[in-house]
Design a protein around this motif. Structure first.
Motif, PDB file in Angstrom:
ATOM      1  N   GLN A   1      -1.669  -3.164  -5.575  1.00 46.96           N
ATOM      2  CA  GLN A   1      -2.457  -3.334  -4.345  1.00 46.96           C
ATOM      3  C   GLN A   1      -3.932  -3.053  -4.657  1.00 46.96           C
ATOM      4  OE1 GLN A   1      -0.473  -0.483  -1.862  1.00 46.96           O
ATOM      5  NE2 GLN A   1       1.349  -1.755  -1.551  1.00 46.96           N
TER       6      GLN A   1
ATOM      7  N   GLN B   1     -11.006  -0.746  -1.758  1.00 44.21           N
ATOM      8  CA  GLN B   1     -11.551  -0.383  -0.446  1.00 44.21           C
ATOM      9  C   GLN B   1     -11.451   1.117  -0.198  1.00 44.21           C
ATOM     10  OE1 GLN B   1      -9.358  -2.924   2.237  1.00 44.21           O
ATOM     11  NE2 GLN B   1     -10.773  -4.658   1.947  1.00 44.21           N
ATOM     12  N   ASP B   2     -10.327   1.718  -0.591  1.00 43.17           N
ATOM     13  CA  ASP B   2     -10.173   3.171  -0.435  1.00 43.17           C
ATOM     14  C   ASP B   2     -11.219   3.921  -1.262  1.00 43.17           C
ATOM     15  OD1 ASP B   2      -8.100   2.917   1.321  1.00 43.17           O
ATOM     16  OD2 ASP B   2      -6.512   3.324  -0.143  1.00 43.17           O
TER      17      ASP B   2
ATOM     18  N   ILE C   1      -5.135   6.251  -4.348  1.00 36.99           N
ATOM     19  CA  ILE C   1      -5.688   5.067  -5.021  1.00 36.99           C
ATOM     20  C   ILE C   1      -4.873   4.730  -6.266  1.00 36.99           C
ATOM     21  CG2 ILE C   1      -7.728   4.169  -6.217  1.00 36.99           C
ATOM     22  CD1 ILE C   1      -9.401   5.974  -4.307  1.00 36.99           C
TER      23      ILE C   1
ATOM     24  N   ASP D   1      -6.658  -2.900  -1.742  1.00 37.31           N
ATOM     25  CA  ASP D   1      -6.559  -1.631  -1.014  1.00 37.31           C
ATOM     26  C   ASP D   1      -7.172  -0.487  -1.823  1.00 37.31           C
ATOM     27  OD1 ASP D   1      -5.298  -2.938   1.026  1.00 37.31           O
ATOM     28  OD2 ASP D   1      -3.266  -2.312   0.449  1.00 37.31           O
ATOM     29  N   ALA D   2      -6.884  -0.471  -3.123  1.00 43.31           N
ATOM     30  CA  ALA D   2      -7.408   0.587  -3.987  1.00 43.31           C
ATOM     31  C   ALA D   2      -8.933   0.560  -4.012  1.00 43.31           C
ATOM     32  CB  ALA D   2      -6.852   0.434  -5.403  1.00 43.31           C
TER      33      ALA D   2
ATOM     34  N   ALA E   1      -1.777   2.976  -5.203  1.00 43.54           N
ATOM     35  CA  ALA E   1      -2.040   1.587  -4.820  1.00 43.54           C
ATOM     36  C   ALA E   1      -2.189   0.710  -6.062  1.00 43.54           C
ATOM     37  CB  ALA E   1      -3.298   1.513  -3.955  1.00 43.54           C
TER      38      ALA E   1
ATOM     39  N   ARG F   1     -14.643   3.655   0.402  1.00 41.67           N
ATOM     40  CA  ARG F   1     -14.752   4.530   1.578  1.00 41.67           C
ATOM     41  C   ARG F   1     -15.017   5.980   1.160  1.00 41.67           C
ATOM     42  NH1 ARG F   1     -10.791   1.191   4.085  1.00 41.67           N
ATOM     43  NH2 ARG F   1      -9.124   2.399   3.111  1.00 41.67           N
TER      44      ARG F   1
END
Length: 655
Positions: free
Chosen positions: A15, A21-22, A7, A18-19, A10, A25
């Motif tokens: 990004q 969303q990661d 993360i 993406d960070a 990212a 999750r």
């Protein structure tokens, strides 16, 4: 790479989606009770990604969730400072940057931002303070600054490693030596910390910060005479510096010089009245002297000056006799629900537990005690396995043949009477009874036996195994050293009491160095003892009390070790049950005096009339005649305590 590293990578590449969303999750897979630190780190990174992507409200929500889990998280406060600055809210921004620096004074970027804020608002006093801190941080070598930052963030082992690496290249750097000592204190490696601070002051006699840190350590170790002497020495180099004067007064309280300490506290308050922390210390001094009304006024002044000062409210609760008003209870509840420092929140929870107990609202009371214990347990990181290992080693090393081989090698003087056991087991009452005798001085919970054990242990965990390889003449030297070090706490009586409860682990060591000492085990029925410990917030140590499972297992291991001492040292320990003292005071008084070789004196039965300094939570209770109310208080909480009760039944400790 770890999820957090992915993360971070990212974020560094821009990004942000993406960070985020990661992070989301990963958060879905984690349990709050088991993965608190990882959840906080993921929330922090997610919040940073939101801020950098322009989603400021979500960024705020992430950091505020962190503060709901860890109210004093410095990085979360700093990040909120950035978010509010981007939102054009300068006051909110400055407030969070300030809170960040209170938790972590090494946050250079927060100090820089505060400096600019104070400059723009023409706050000259705050500007000068920020400038001093900036000058200090900028002057530190980068590795030391980074290590200090890590220490404040709780990453002690990383900070320790980095600091040691730097000192290999500059072994006498004063800030490096000071920092390594501070880390040692946080890790409770007091012997090494003391050596570092003493060495630092030898090389740099006027290093004020090292001197103040050494004063704190000496008081923590119970070496109050040394602390007072050092304070007077530092005062000559830094006249009338308030922290040095406060440390001197605290050392004087430790030495029983209460009236002089109170005068010094009051003199400091006369110059600067708005000091809630100093009012608290003044209250503690009044309480130790038995001036309860004065103590209460000082504690009340402290919380009026600082409404979120949880320790002031807890200190009122800890008098054991103070009854909170409806308004005070409402104020405590309000403060406990705010984003305040975690220590304050813990103090509020314990104080609320006591206030509802006094009102017979036992369900609410237990809820608050449980909340306070849960937060405190998470703070301490107590590991019960360490106790089991320690006790097993004691049982393996201290066997009958060792005592036979080293019989009477120690110092032969019979001066000390050790009153030990578990906290809240009635040891203060036994001390008060014995200290009412004309031939016995009461002192306090002396740290000297624990300090000797720590020195024998060393960095390589040599104690107690080292005992069998020591030269026999060492034991007499250790005993004589103990008597010399404790002389400062005594009066003129030939006998004195050491009331450190944790000494029960070291009875074998006591027997070897002071074979003619007397040892009294203050024993209390397990449910009453453990629940009393559970609802007590201790100023220092006793980490095992925060959690019903921890404290019940500790009690079990304590009994096992005491049984071992009875087996290998028959007759050396007198067991005095709290319930027997309550039911037959005079009979138990005579029994203890006979054991100690002392003539009966009626003053021991009339112990509550004895005027002396007492600094434990039971201070006000032992200034009153014996009462039976506490024997079955735990039964008011029988439902939440059922599991602990079943454990003791299964272990055969209660029927």
């Amino acid at each position: 790479m770890t999820p957090e590293q992915i993360i971070k990578q990212a974020i560094s590449k821009g990004q942000f989606v993406d960070a985020i969303q990661d992070a989301e999750r990963q958060l879905k897979t984690l349990d709050n009770s088991q993965h608190k630190a990882q959840i906080i780190e993921l929330l922090y990174l997610k919040g940073v990604a939101y801020r950098l992507s322009g989603n400021l409200q979500n960024a705020i929500d992430c950091q505020k969730r962190i503060l709901s889990l860890h109210a004093s998280h410095s990085r979360a406060h700093q990040e909120l400072g950035y978010v509010y600055r981007a939102s054009a809210k300068p006051l909110e921004s400055a407030s969070h940057f300030y809170q960040a620096t209170q938790s972590n004074p090494a946050l250079l970027s927060s100090w820089k931002t505060l400096y600019e804020h104070y400059k723009s608002t023409d706050n000259q006093t705050a500007l000068n303070l920020a400038q001093v801190q900036l000058d200090y941080l900028n002057a530190l070598p980068k590795p030391i600054l980074h290590a200090r930052d890590l220490m404040y963030e709780g990453q002690l082992h990383k900070a320790n490693q980095l600091c040691r690496q730097y000192l290999q290249t500059d072994k006498h750097h004063p800030e490096g030596m000071l920092l390594l000592a501070e880390i040692g204190i946080a890790l409770k490696v007091y012997g090494e910390a003391e050596f570092l601070l003493e060495s630092c002051l030898t090389l740099y006699p006027e290093h004020k910060a090292a001197g103040i840190e050494y004063l704190k350590l000496l008081s923590k170790m119970g070496r109050f005479q040394a602390a007072k002497d050092l304070a007077e020495k530092l005062d000559a180099a830094h006249p009338a510096h308030p922290p040095i004067m406060v440390a001197k007064a605290s050392a004087m309280v430790g030495l029983g010089e209460i009236d002089a300490a109170i005068e010094l506290y009051q003199a400091l308050l006369a110059k600067t009245p708005e000091q809630a922390g100093l009012q608290l210390l003044l209250g503690h001094a009044f309480k130790a002297a038995g001036k309860l009304d004065d103590a209460i006024r000082a504690y009340q002044t402290a919380y009026k000056q600082k409404p979120d000062f949880g320790d002031a409210y807890w200190s009122l609760a800890n008098t054991k006799t103070y009854v909170f008003s409806d308004t005070e209870i409402q104020d405590m509840q309000t403060q406990a629900n705010l984003d305040i420092d975690e220590d304050d929140k813990i103090h509020f929870y314990f104080a609320l537990g006591k206030s509802y107990e006094d009102r017979n609202a036992f369900t609410e009371s237990f809820e608050y005690y449980a909340k306070g214990n849960a937060l405190k347990q998470a703070q301490t990181g107590y590991k019960p396995q360490a106790l089991e290992t320690q006790i097993n080693k004691q049982k393996q090393v201290f066997i009958s043949s060792v005592f036979a081989q080293l019989e009477n090698q120690g110092c032969q003087r019979p001066d000390p009477i050790f009153v030990l056991g578990l906290p809240r087991a009635g040891s203060t009452l036994l001390e008060q009874i014995l200290a009412s005798h004309s031939q016995v001085d009461g002192t306090m919970e002396l740290h000297n036996i624990l300090g000797l054990a720590a020195k024998l242990n060393g960095p390589s965990n040599r104690y107690p195994e080292i005992i069998t390889s020591l030269k026999p003449d060492y034991f007499a030297r250790f005993g004589e050293q103990y008597l010399q070090e404790t002389q400062a706490y005594r009066g003129n009586a030939p006998r004195f009491i050491d009331k450190m409860p944790n000494n029960f682990i070291h009875i074998g060591l006591i027997k070897l160095i002071l074979p003619n000492a007397k040892v009294i085990d203050a024993r209390r029925e397990p449910m009453a003892c453990c629940f009393s410990g559970f609802k007590q917030l201790f100023a220092e140590g006793q980490e095992f009390t925060y959690g019903l499972d921890n404290i019940s297992h500790y009690y079990k291991h304590y009994v096992e070790l005491m049984n071992h001492w009875d087996e290998v040292l028959p007759g050396f320990v007198l067991r005095v049950k709290h319930e027997d003292v309550i039911e037959d005071l005079e009979g138990q008084v005579k029994r203890m005096l006979d054991f100690c070789g002392l003539q009966f004196e009626q003053a021991c039965v009339d112990f509550h009339k004895t005027k002396r300094t007492i600094k434990t939570p039971s201070s006000e209770q032992v200034r009153q005649p014996i009462f039976k109310d506490s024997m079955l208080q735990w039964k008011n909480y029988s439902a939440p305590l059922q599991e602990m009760h079943d454990f003791f039944v299964a272990e055969g400790l209660i029927k």
